[in-house]
Design a protein around this motif. Structure first.
Motif, PDB file in Angstrom:
ATOM      1  N   ASP A 324       0.851  -1.187   0.000  1.00  0.00           N
ATOM      2  CA  ASP A 324       0.000   0.000   0.000  1.00  0.00           C
ATOM      3  C   ASP A 324       0.889   1.240   0.000  1.00  0.00           C
ATOM      4  N   GLN A 326       0.736   3.750   1.801  1.00  0.00           N
ATOM      5  CA  GLN A 326       1.039   4.197   3.160  1.00  0.00           C
ATOM      6  C   GLN A 326       2.236   3.465   3.778  1.00  0.00           C
ATOM      7  N   ASN A 327       2.694   2.382   3.139  1.00  0.00           N
ATOM      8  CA  ASN A 327       3.815   1.601   3.668  1.00  0.00           C
ATOM      9  C   ASN A 327       5.131   1.896   2.948  1.00  0.00           C
ATOM     10  N   ASP A 347       0.126  -0.479  -4.946  1.00  0.00           N
ATOM     11  CA  ASP A 347      -1.259  -0.509  -5.415  1.00  0.00           C
ATOM     12  C   ASP A 347      -1.844   0.873  -5.155  1.00  0.00           C
ATOM     13  N   SER A 350      -4.780   2.203  -2.868  1.00  0.00           N
ATOM     14  CA  SER A 350      -4.610   2.526  -1.450  1.00  0.00           C
ATOM     15  C   SER A 350      -4.509   4.022  -1.228  1.00  0.00           C
ATOM     16  N   GLN A 354      -7.750   7.120   0.343  1.00  0.00           N
ATOM     17  CA  GLN A 354      -7.480   8.031   1.453  1.00  0.00           C
ATOM     18  C   GLN A 354      -8.251   9.327   1.315  1.00  0.00           C
TER      19      GLN A 354
END
Length: 355
Positions: A324, A326-327, A347, A350, A354
């Protein structure tokens, strides 16, 4: 005045800052532009180096990403190569001068005034702004720098072809790797694993070199005919003067002379890894055997499309781990440790989910 729109992205504002969500401006489509809804974006080591300003001064804010795959969302009035709904890609180049001898020879990566990189380059449309890469919802690119993704390829796993794929395909193609040629691949990582797959599909006998015995089975799975433990002097000596060509994908400091010794007369070693410090080369590594030590950088738009079509024909994609958006900071830390087989792909759904 070029009209703009705001889109969500992930980037950083300083070399020591983590990547986080921010809003950036994209131009609205001009007559020759393609607007792309980004579905997947590969994570290249160059992204990390640029975000942290390790390859010269970075222009902030920085939004990395040059292994972009997505769907055409809209096209400008003069666009003839693509239509809404097409699956397309964008690699490392989004513009060039188009007039120098290299651009005219489809070698935009060597554009004399300098190509426009997908990120961290002066934006030729939006003045006083850098280009922003694929860690974002969408991107707008001139149709001449957009690529078509073969229908049979997995879209996420095809994303790294836009950098890792062309970076290895270009030298293998240029040095005419094919049947009857013994080819060495040094380093089994993001670049090396692609080199093994592509060289094997070209018909070469592929010899993989690694510092780790644990990678022997992996190298064979990827397509290597033979695997050599480069720390073992006896195994290395067995290949002295045997290889027609070697692709060196190692970015750490290493003894390149040990590999030059393995080349046949008139053999060439091309470096695609980017070690931080210069690599010492003995004159006798080159003089004895009329050998060449060369380098290679990505590929032009025409050759990149040829690479994609070749990979489509042979069903070649990268081995990936999906993450994602965010990672991404955690992924960068793992990338530094070599803890990925063999390419992270984001991906982008993700990011779009948000607020």
């Amino acid at each position: 005045m070029v009209e703009t729109t705001e889109v969500k992205a992930f980037g950083n504002e300083a070399a020591d800052a983590q990547l986080e969500q921010l809003n950036i401006k994209r131009r609205k489509t001009t007559p020759h532009d393609v607007e792309i809804d980004i579905l997947f974006c590969g994570v290249c080591h160059s992204d990390l180096h640029t975000a942290r300003s390790e390859w010269g001064p970075t222009m902030y804010p920085c939004v990395p990403g040059h292994e972009i795959v997505g769907k055409v969302k809209s096209v400008g009035g003069h666009v003839s190569k693509f239509k809404v709904g097409d699956m397309v890609g964008v690699g490392c180049i989004v513009d060039s001068c188009r007039e120098c001898e290299y651009c005219k020879d489809d070698l935009e990566q060597y554009c004399e005034p300098g190509m426009t990189g997908t990120y961290n380059a002066p934006d030729t449309h939006l003045k006083d702004s850098p280009t922003f890469g694929g860690y974002s919802e969408s991107i707008v690119v001139d149709e001449n720098y957009v690529l078509r993704i073969p229908e049979n390829l997995d879209l996420a796993a095809a994303a790294p072809l836009l950098c890792a794929g062309i970076t290895t395909y270009s030298p293998l193609h240029h040095w005419q790797v094919g049947p009857g040629k013994k080819v060495g691949v040094v380093g089994i990582g993001g670049l090396g694993h692609m080199a093994i797959k592509i060289a094997k599909a070209m018909g070469a006998h592929v010899v993989a070199f690694t510092t780790s015995e644990s990678k022997f089975a992996e190298a064979k799975r990827l397509g290597a005919d033979e695997v050599v433990l480069s720390k073992d002097a006896e195994q290395m000596a067995a290949f002295k003067g045997k290889l027609h060509f070697m692709l060196d994908a190692v970015s750490a400091e290493h003894d390149v002379n040990a590999y030059l010794r393995l080349l046949r007369v008139d053999g060439s070693l091309a470096l695609v890894g980017a070690p931080e410090h210069p690599l010492p080369v003995s004159a006798f590594s080159l003089i004895v055997g009329r050998k060449s030590f060369a380098g290679s950088a990505i590929g032009g738009i025409k050759e990149t499309q040829e690479m994609l079509d070749f990979c489509g024909k042979h069903n070649i994609v990268a081995d990936i781990e999906m993450i994602d958006m965010q990672n991404i900071n955690e992924a960068y830390e793992r990338l530094l440790k070599g803890d990925v087989k063999y390419r992270f792909v984001i991906d982008m759904a993700s990011l779009k989910g948000q607020n």
